[in-house]
Design an enzyme around this catalytic site. Structure first.
Site, mmCIF file in Angstrom:
data_model
loop_
_atom_site.group_PDB
_atom_site.id
_atom_site.type_symbol
_atom_site.label_atom_id
_atom_site.label_comp_id
_atom_site.label_asym_id
_atom_site.label_seq_id
_atom_site.Cartn_x
_atom_site.Cartn_y
_atom_site.Cartn_z
ATOM 1 N N ARG A 175 0.803 -1.228 0.000
ATOM 2 C CA ARG A 175 0.000 0.000 0.000
ATOM 3 C C ARG A 175 0.836 1.279 0.000
ATOM 4 N NH1 ARG A 175 -4.764 -0.643 4.197
ATOM 5 N NH2 ARG A 175 -2.949 -1.297 5.361
ATOM 6 N N LYS B 23 0.357 -19.458 5.763
ATOM 7 C CA LYS B 23 -0.603 -19.840 6.799
ATOM 8 C C LYS B 23 -0.994 -18.605 7.610
ATOM 9 C CE LYS B 23 1.868 -20.450 10.940
ATOM 10 N NZ LYS B 23 2.227 -21.078 12.145
ATOM 11 N N LYS C 137 12.814 -27.323 5.209
ATOM 12 C CA LYS C 137 14.065 -27.507 5.951
ATOM 13 C C LYS C 137 14.840 -28.702 5.399
ATOM 14 C CE LYS C 137 12.868 -25.298 10.263
ATOM 15 N NZ LYS C 137 13.992 -24.366 10.310
ATOM 16 N N GLU D 40 9.698 -23.184 21.582
ATOM 17 C CA GLU D 40 10.187 -21.823 21.306
ATOM 18 C C GLU D 40 10.502 -21.132 22.619
ATOM 19 O OE1 GLU D 40 7.914 -19.975 17.699
ATOM 20 O OE2 GLU D 40 6.483 -21.004 18.945
ATOM 21 N N HIS E 56 2.368 -27.340 11.236
ATOM 22 C CA HIS E 56 3.763 -27.792 11.280
ATOM 23 C C HIS E 56 3.918 -29.199 11.886
ATOM 24 C CE1 HIS E 56 4.621 -23.794 10.082
ATOM 25 N NE2 HIS E 56 4.474 -23.238 11.263
HETATM 26 P P1 NAD Z 1 3.023 -7.346 8.023
HETATM 27 O O1 NAD Z 1 1.837 -6.745 8.708
HETATM 28 O O2 NAD Z 1 4.377 -7.038 8.519
HETATM 29 O O3 NAD Z 1 2.994 -6.900 6.481
HETATM 30 C C1 NAD Z 1 1.807 -6.860 5.744
HETATM 31 C C2 NAD Z 1 2.077 -6.310 4.348
HETATM 32 O O4 NAD Z 1 0.834 -6.257 3.641
HETATM 33 C C3 NAD Z 1 2.657 -4.899 4.309
HETATM 34 O O5 NAD Z 1 3.587 -4.813 3.243
HETATM 35 C C4 NAD Z 1 1.441 -4.024 3.957
HETATM 36 O O6 NAD Z 1 1.768 -2.836 3.253
HETATM 37 C C5 NAD Z 1 0.682 -4.959 3.066
HETATM 38 N N1 NAD Z 1 -0.752 -4.620 3.028
HETATM 39 C C6 NAD Z 1 -1.631 -4.566 4.055
HETATM 40 N N2 NAD Z 1 -2.854 -4.236 3.616
HETATM 41 C C7 NAD Z 1 -2.756 -4.072 2.276
HETATM 42 C C8 NAD Z 1 -3.669 -3.721 1.251
HETATM 43 N N3 NAD Z 1 -4.976 -3.459 1.508
HETATM 44 N N4 NAD Z 1 -3.219 -3.661 0.002
HETATM 45 C C9 NAD Z 1 -1.916 -3.937 -0.293
HETATM 46 N N5 NAD Z 1 -1.009 -4.272 0.633
HETATM 47 C C10 NAD Z 1 -1.418 -4.323 1.897
HETATM 48 O O7 NAD Z 1 2.730 -8.917 7.959
HETATM 49 P P2 NAD Z 1 3.809 -10.116 7.866
HETATM 50 O O8 NAD Z 1 4.267 -10.443 9.228
HETATM 51 O O9 NAD Z 1 4.806 -9.788 6.833
HETATM 52 O O10 NAD Z 1 2.901 -11.347 7.425
HETATM 53 C C11 NAD Z 1 2.385 -11.507 6.111
HETATM 54 C C12 NAD Z 1 1.645 -12.842 6.012
HETATM 55 O O11 NAD Z 1 2.531 -13.896 6.298
HETATM 56 C C13 NAD Z 1 0.489 -12.999 6.987
HETATM 57 O O12 NAD Z 1 -0.496 -13.785 6.365
HETATM 58 C C14 NAD Z 1 1.096 -13.775 8.136
HETATM 59 O O13 NAD Z 1 0.116 -14.525 8.824
HETATM 60 C C15 NAD Z 1 2.024 -14.684 7.370
HETATM 61 N N6 NAD Z 1 3.163 -15.169 8.151
HETATM 62 C C16 NAD Z 1 4.083 -14.295 8.644
HETATM 63 C C17 NAD Z 1 5.174 -14.784 9.344
HETATM 64 C C18 NAD Z 1 6.238 -13.863 9.872
HETATM 65 O O14 NAD Z 1 7.243 -14.392 10.374
HETATM 66 N N7 NAD Z 1 6.097 -12.579 9.799
HETATM 67 C C19 NAD Z 1 5.314 -16.161 9.545
HETATM 68 C C20 NAD Z 1 4.357 -17.042 9.024
HETATM 69 C C21 NAD Z 1 3.293 -16.521 8.326
#
Ligand code: NAD
Length: 483
Positions: A51, A148, A182, A216, A240
């Protein structure tokens, strides 16, 4: 024994959520490492989409910062980083609106693999899939990667699968579970199916029990409000731990092919027995000293959500009837450690007089830290002291086996992203697997919700609640130490 790296075909990879935590911590550094190894060539393109309003130059700074923060300094040669950011671009768009989509469509090239990584909240998956289709950004060869959670129960997983299926065929959908990427997990399949040694013993006749632990040290700080709507069962066990159990318990697939492997995993999930309430322990961590408790981290005064779960699972199958699978996962535990331990039965008769110190063979598959596989065997204690037995580990540590280069084993994410580009779904979950896993966990969670019982408290830095120890003690077994 350096591994051979074959470059993947040129691609356009769009990372939705390209400015988010996952993209900055895992996806972008992983892609950089694959670029350094020349697996990604300079005719590929990586396009961040999110965004925030910014241009290519500003996004390249985001990418540089992510490399600076997550890649060892020795691998940050200025020339390499410059060449990498040259293949990176950015499009500002709103997943829920119309802005930016035409600009993205114009960027896509016809002759290369197109992949779309949805590193955004799951509530945006369907919206993005629909807009990709509406703006003709995808074609029948495009791949879509989703993170996920894949739903929070069977009904929502089904709905998500149906929404994705509106615009993508199952063989275009890549559901990431990074545990499957992994090195050790894949090696588990190699150990089982590329050697004759273990397979004849791999059944209830010879395996006493299996333990799967994912421990963890971190708590839920930072994501407490999300976690409190989920819990360890939904967040870890359903995906997992279930996937690890499948790889241990599955029958040999007829070939190492995505559907052949996933068919066998699905059969395992379907063979899982319902879990009796007495065979599950839920826990929630307390604060100790300066450390906050689960309630502090979630900002609540009361919560029935579990940050720990231990359970005894069983399978109704010819191979596994009678062998328990003990699963355990939790936050704020003693150490960060993930492992699978397959404990074999003792020999039926000991010809040696030594009774004390006798140990069953254990095959330990360590996922973190120090990925590797270790087999505990009994040998004669060296020296002239008579026929005394002692236990030694046969260590198959990958870092050693792979030599110098092996110390830098690719991260699970980078391996999986390369599989997406290659079009290989073997290490990704299929929709029916996800639904079947929920079908097993839903009644367990439903029972908890109906009972409304509080999870057992456990001290931060411990191995979990006392009751979890009892779960194994009463079967005459014990958990392996978390370390
Ligand atoms: P985050 O909140 O850090 O990032 C979200 C991203 O989505 C940002 O770049 C934001 O700009 C974008 N975004 C949000 N709303 C938007 C919209 N309406 N239009 C366009 N872009 C938009 O989230 P994250 O931690 O990076 O996680 C992302 C996904 O990965 C989630 O589904 C989360 O459950 C999954 N996930 C994350 C992790 C992790 O380690 N962070 C691990 C496993 C799964």
């Amino acid at each position: 024994m350096a591994s051979r790296i074959i470059p993947v075909d040129p691609f356009d990879l769009v990372i939705f959520g390209g400015t988010g935590d996952l993209a900055r911590r895992k996806i972008l550094p992983g892609l950089y490492r694959r670029f350094l190894d020349e697996q990604i060539t300079e005719d590929s393109r990586i396009i961040g989409a999110a965004r925030s309003t910014m241009d290519d130059a500003a996004y390249r700074e985001v990418v540089r910062a992510s490399i600076r923060d997550h890649i060892p300094a020795a691998k940050q040669a200025a020339d390499a980083v410059d060449r990498f950011v040259n293949i990176v671009g950015y499009v500002a768009l709103d997943a829920r609106g119309t802005d930016g989509w035409d600009a993205l469509a114009k960027l896509m090239r016809k002759s290369v693999v197109r992949a779309f990584y949805l590193s955004v909240a799951p509530t945006l998956f369907a919206e993005i899939a629909t807009r990709l289709h509406r703006h003709r950004i995808t074609d029948k060869h495009s791949r879509i990667v989703i993170e996920k959670p894949f739903g929070r129960d069977r009904a929502s997983a089904r709905k998500l699968n149906a929404e994705m299926a509106t615009h993508f065929k199952e063989d275009q959908i890549y559901r990431i579970d990074h545990y499957l990427g992994k090195e050790t997990v894949q090696n588990l399949m190699a150990v089982r199916f590329a050697n004759i040694l273990f397979e004849p013993l791999w059944n209830a006749q010879y395996v006493d029990h299996v333990q799967i632990t994912v421990a963890e040290t971190v708590g839920v700080e930072g994501r407490g409000s999300y976690y409190d709507t989920s819990g360890a069962m939904r967040d870890m066990v359903q995906n997992h731990l279930m996937q690890l159990l499948c790889l241990i318990a599955m029958e040999p697939p007829y070939k190492f092919d995505p559907d052949a492997v996933r068919d066998e995993k699905l059969k395992v999930i379907r063979a899982l027995d319902p879990v009796a309430p007495d065979d599950i322990v839920r826990g929630q961590y307390l604060g100790t000293g300066q450390a906050d408790s689960y309630l502090d981290h979630t900002g609540r005064t009361e919560s029935l959500t579990e940050s720990f779960v231990a359970l005894k699972a069983s399978l109704s199958s010819w191979r596994w009837k009678g062998t328990p699978f003990y699963l355990r996962t939790g936050k704020r535990l003693r150490a960060r450690a993930s492992e699978i331990a397959v404990t074999f039965k003792e020999p039926p008769h000991s010809i040696f007089e030594q009774e004390e110190g006798w140990r069953a063979n254990v095959l330990v598959i360590r996922l973190q830290p120090d990925e590797g596989i270790n087999l505990k065997v009994m040998i004669k204690e060296p020296g002239p002291g008579g026929m005394r037995l002692t236990e030694v580990p046969l260590d198959m540590s990958f870092a050693e086996a792979l030599g110098e280069e092996g110390t830098d084993i690719p991260d699970a994410y980078e391996r999986l992203i390369m599989d997406v580009i290659r079009g290989n779904q073997t290490l990704f979950m299929r929709g029916d697997e996800v639904e079947a896993a929920w079908a097993w966990t839903d009644p367990i969670i439903g029972e908890w919700e109906a009972r409304g019982e509080s999870p057992k408290p456990y001290d931060a830095g411990s191995s979990g609640p006392e009751d979890a120890l009892m779960l194994m003690h009463r079967d005459g077994r014990r958990w392996r130490e978390i370390r």
